[in-house]
Write a protein that holds these residues in place. Structure first.
Motif, short mmCIF file in Angstrom:
data_model
loop_
_atom_site.label_atom_id
_atom_site.label_comp_id
_atom_site.label_asym_id
_atom_site.label_seq_id
_atom_site.Cartn_x
_atom_site.Cartn_y
_atom_site.Cartn_z
N TYR A 156 0.83 -1.21 0.00
CA TYR A 156 0.00 0.00 0.00
C TYR A 156 0.86 1.25 0.00
CZ TYR A 156 -3.51 -3.32 1.63
OH TYR A 156 -4.32 -4.39 1.76
N LYS A 157 1.94 1.19 0.80
CA LYS A 157 2.80 2.37 0.87
C LYS A 157 3.37 2.68 -0.51
CE LYS A 157 4.30 1.78 5.56
NZ LYS A 157 5.31 1.00 6.25
N THR A 158 3.85 1.64 -1.19
CA THR A 158 4.41 1.88 -2.52
C THR A 158 3.34 2.41 -3.46
OG1 THR A 158 5.80 -0.03 -2.08
CG2 THR A 158 5.84 0.84 -4.31
N VAL A 159 2.17 1.79 -3.43
CA VAL A 159 1.09 2.26 -4.31
C VAL A 159 0.81 3.73 -4.04
CG1 VAL A 159 -1.39 2.07 -4.79
CG2 VAL A 159 0.00 0.00 -4.62
N GLY A 160 0.74 4.09 -2.77
CA GLY A 160 0.46 5.47 -2.40
C GLY A 160 1.55 6.42 -2.87
N ARG A 161 2.79 5.97 -2.69
CA ARG A 161 3.91 6.83 -3.07
C ARG A 161 3.99 7.06 -4.57
NH1 ARG A 161 7.39 5.05 1.21
NH2 ARG A 161 7.72 3.12 0.09
N VAL A 162 3.77 5.99 -5.36
CA VAL A 162 4.01 6.14 -6.80
C VAL A 162 2.78 6.57 -7.57
CG1 VAL A 162 5.83 4.42 -6.73
CG2 VAL A 162 3.52 3.74 -7.42
N ALA A 163 1.61 6.51 -6.91
CA ALA A 163 0.39 6.80 -7.65
C ALA A 163 0.45 8.18 -8.31
CB ALA A 163 -0.81 6.70 -6.73
N ARG A 164 1.04 9.14 -7.60
CA ARG A 164 1.04 10.52 -8.10
C ARG A 164 2.22 10.82 -9.04
NH1 ARG A 164 -3.19 13.13 -7.88
NH2 ARG A 164 -4.62 11.83 -6.73
N SER A 165 3.08 9.84 -9.27
CA SER A 165 4.16 10.07 -10.23
C SER A 165 3.77 9.42 -11.55
CB SER A 165 5.47 9.46 -9.73
OG SER A 165 5.47 8.07 -9.97
N ASP A 166 4.59 9.62 -12.59
CA ASP A 166 4.24 8.93 -13.83
C ASP A 166 5.18 7.76 -14.08
OD1 ASP A 166 6.54 10.24 -14.43
OD2 ASP A 166 5.74 11.39 -16.12
N ALA A 167 5.90 7.34 -13.03
CA ALA A 167 6.88 6.27 -13.18
C ALA A 167 6.21 4.97 -13.63
CB ALA A 167 7.60 6.04 -11.86
N THR A 168 6.94 4.23 -14.45
CA THR A 168 6.47 2.92 -14.89
C THR A 168 6.58 1.94 -13.73
OG1 THR A 168 7.23 3.42 -17.10
CG2 THR A 168 6.88 1.10 -16.59
N VAL A 169 5.57 1.08 -13.61
CA VAL A 169 5.52 0.15 -12.48
C VAL A 169 5.46 -1.28 -13.01
CG1 VAL A 169 4.20 -0.57 -10.46
CG2 VAL A 169 4.26 1.85 -11.09
N LEU A 170 6.26 -2.15 -12.42
CA LEU A 170 6.17 -3.57 -12.74
C LEU A 170 5.62 -4.32 -11.53
CD1 LEU A 170 6.77 -5.92 -14.72
CD2 LEU A 170 9.03 -6.09 -13.67
N VAL A 174 -6.10 -0.15 -8.86
CA VAL A 174 -6.06 0.77 -7.73
C VAL A 174 -5.04 1.88 -7.99
CG1 VAL A 174 -5.45 0.95 -5.28
CG2 VAL A 174 -6.88 -0.93 -6.06
N LEU A 175 -3.90 1.49 -8.58
CA LEU A 175 -2.89 2.48 -8.94
C LEU A 175 -3.47 3.54 -9.88
CD1 LEU A 175 0.51 0.77 -9.72
CD2 LEU A 175 0.22 3.09 -8.92
N HIS A 176 -4.14 3.06 -10.90
CA HIS A 176 -4.72 3.98 -11.87
C HIS A 176 -5.71 4.93 -11.20
CE1 HIS A 176 -6.54 5.66 -15.43
NE2 HIS A 176 -7.73 5.22 -15.02
N ARG A 177 -6.61 4.37 -10.40
CA ARG A 177 -7.66 5.17 -9.77
C ARG A 177 -7.11 6.25 -8.86
NH1 ARG A 177 -11.34 3.19 -12.50
NH2 ARG A 177 -12.26 1.15 -12.13
N ASN A 178 -5.93 5.98 -8.30
CA ASN A 178 -5.35 6.95 -7.37
C ASN A 178 -4.32 7.85 -8.02
OD1 ASN A 178 -6.45 6.30 -4.58
ND2 ASN A 178 -5.92 4.30 -5.40
N SER A 179 -4.16 7.73 -9.33
CA SER A 179 -3.06 8.44 -9.97
C SER A 179 -3.51 9.75 -10.59
CB SER A 179 -2.44 7.57 -11.05
OG SER A 179 -3.31 7.49 -12.16
N THR A 180 -2.54 10.52 -11.07
CA THR A 180 -2.87 11.76 -11.77
C THR A 180 -3.49 11.45 -13.13
OG1 THR A 180 -0.56 11.71 -12.38
CG2 THR A 180 -1.19 13.31 -10.72
N TYR A 181 -3.46 10.18 -13.54
CA TYR A 181 -4.04 9.80 -14.83
C TYR A 181 -5.47 9.27 -14.67
CZ TYR A 181 0.65 10.21 -16.73
OH TYR A 181 1.85 10.69 -17.13
N SER A 182 -6.02 9.38 -13.45
CA SER A 182 -7.29 8.69 -13.19
C SER A 182 -8.46 9.25 -14.00
CB SER A 182 -7.61 8.72 -11.70
OG SER A 182 -7.76 10.06 -11.30
N ALA A 183 -8.33 10.49 -14.48
CA ALA A 183 -9.42 11.04 -15.29
C ALA A 183 -9.44 10.37 -16.66
CB ALA A 183 -9.27 12.54 -15.44
#
Ligand SMILES: Nc1ncnc2c1ncn2[C@@H]1O[C@H](COP(=O)(O)OP(=O)(O)OP(=O)(O)O)[C@@H](O)[C@H]1O
Ligand SMILES: [Mg+2]
Length: 455
Positions: free
Chosen positions: A155-169, A184-193
């Motif tokens: 969860y911590k990682t998801v929270g931390r990276v959600a707002r960045s545009d970094a690629t996630v594996l 969940v990552l998408h929904r919490n990200s700056t790309y969620s719209a």
């Protein structure tokens, strides 16, 4: 917070004994001597209502079953009631459970049995409160459940990276929740719209996959009768989820690498470069470093994808998450529309806790869904919990174990616990029968079970 328990029994002596024991355990206690008094507590305007009622079935005036029936009319959820019945009145006990009582205790009882049952009620209450809260917080069906330390890290990682545009594996065995994490990552990200576009890289042969990802121009290949946009284009300003990325051919990997490096690509058969602003999340259940060594996966692509790594642990390594997940799935898979969640017996829960879960959370979800049906939405007993295809589980791989640095002790302990667990399963959880099956005496079996920490 201190819970308040209402003791309802017409016998002063029994109320005294129970009050003393429960006060010792730190509960607030109040008393009722008849069914009407219990109803008055629930229907009166006074708050708070009791958190739990320990109720005798046989009481003057309205008896316990009538109280249950009356309360049942105003709520369809489980009632916070544990009933006490005279020993031997099984049919009354069953009736009480059907009417929504949490559990029953046969009289005469041991005090310890009462306190354990009460404790179990509040534990269970706590679990379902947490699930309800999590669902309310997330406001959606897609929620990640589990609070083992490893999941907290996720969860911590998801929270931390959600707002960045970094690629996630996202990596992990089948059914560990990789796709859910991507969502969940998408929904919490700056790309969620923007959209979340999913591509399963294992589902299509190379040429089709490339046209799926990058699109194609009219006439690019036989059958390309019109221009078509690819998933990368569709995912502009959103997230693209590349599932089973380890299955891509080397040639497609090369094209993907270019998109990740330059954020641009051409449609198949086209020459115009198309720019996209897309968050990339990839998932795999393969060990990619091993695939790199074997020459099946490009190392440079791996580093581009693995900017942020989220590794989902197998369920058998976070068994403490099982009760909360079970609660969540009981909530999700109701027997009928509008029916209350089914409930699970201690024996069934023990079985779930002991299982190996090669199919991880997905297997747990399916097992619960099946058990709810088998139990017709009522109480799930141990034999409603079934594991089809169990015989074909993970084979023993001695070579791999040594390569992984597994010590002989750890290896043997793992084998022993799997062996014993399977024996118990085949014996319908009877230790005596299981001991007979594997040729040791029950005493030794008990000893070994304790030693391998399997219960
Ligand atoms: N932590 C979790 N909390 C709640 N539900 C979960 C969790 N993990 C997985 N699930 C549920 O389990 C099922 C399987 O999850 P998912 O499809 O994300 O797994 P996966 O890792 O992508 O599996 P596969 O490798 O087989 O594609 C889904 O129904 C998902 O909602
Ligand atoms: Mg998946």
């Amino acid at each position: 917070m201190t819970y308040r328990i209402l003791i309802a029994d017409d016998s002063d002596a029994i109320r005294d004994v129970l009050r003393e024991a429960l006060v010792d355990e730190g509960y607030d206690v109040s008393e009722a001597a008849s069914g009407d008094e219990v109803l008055a507590e629930f229907n009166g305007n006074e708050d708070p209502k009791p958190d739990l009622v320990l109720m005798d079935i046989r009481m003057p005036g309205k008896d316990g079953l009538e109280v249950l029936r009356t309360l049942r009319l105003s709520r369809d959820a489980e009632l916070p009631i544990i009933v006490m019945t005279a020993f031997g009145s099984a049919s009354t006990a069953i009736e009480a459970m059907k009417l929504g009582a949490f559990d029953y205790i046969a009289k005469p009882f041991e005090l310890e049995e009462v306190t354990v049952t009460v404790e179990r009620f509040f534990e269970r209450q706590d679990l379902s409160d947490r699930v309800v809260r999590l669902i309310a917080e997330s406001n959606r069906d897609e929620i990640l459940i589990g609070d083992s330390p490893v999941m907290q890290d996720v969860y911590k990682t998801v929270g931390r990276v959600a707002r960045s545009d970094a690629t996630v594996l996202v990596s992990g065995e089948t059914g560990t929740g990789k796709e859910l994490v991507a969502t969940v990552l998408h929904r919490n990200s700056t790309y969620s719209a923007g959209p979340l576009i999913k591509v399963n890289c294992a589902a299509l042969p190379e040429t089709l996959l490339e046209s799926e990802l990058f699109g194609h121009e009219k006439g690019a290949f036989t059958g390309a009768v019109a221009q078509r946009k690819g998933r990368f284009e569709l995912a502009n300003k959103g997230t693209i989820f590349l599932d089973e990325v380890g299955e891509m051919t080397l040639s497609t990997q090369k094209k993907l690498l270019r998109v990740l490096q330059e954020r641009e690509f051409e449609r198949v058969g086209g020459t115009n470069s198309i720019k996209v602003d897309t968050r990339v999340v990839a998932a795999t259940n393969k060990d990619l470093p091993r695939e790199i060594d074997a020459g099946n996966f490009r190392e440079d692509l791996y580093y581009r994808l693995n900017v942020i790594a989220i590794e989902l642990p197998p369920l058998r390594e976070r068994r403490s998450d099982i009760p909360l997940l079970v609660e969540h799935f009981l909530n999700k898979h109701r027997y009928g529309r509008g029916s209350a969640p089914a409930r699970i017996s201690q024996e069934a829960m023990s079985r779930l806790l002991a299982h190996d879960w090669p199919g991880n959370v997905r297997e747990l979800e399916n097992t619960i869904e099946r058990a709810v049906i088998m139990a017709r939405g009522g109480i799930i007993a141990a034999d409603h919990v079934t594991f089809p295809g169990q015989e074909t589980r993970r084979p023993v791989d001695v070579t791999q174990a040594i390569a992984d640095g597994t010590t002989l002790d750890a290896f043997l302990k793992d084998m022993e616990s799997r062996y014993l667990r399977e024996a118990l399963r085949q014996a319908g959880d009877s230790q005596t029968v299981a001991a007979g099956l594997i040729g040791i005496d029950p005493e030794e079996l008990r000893h070994r079970i304790e030693r391998t920490e399997l219960s």
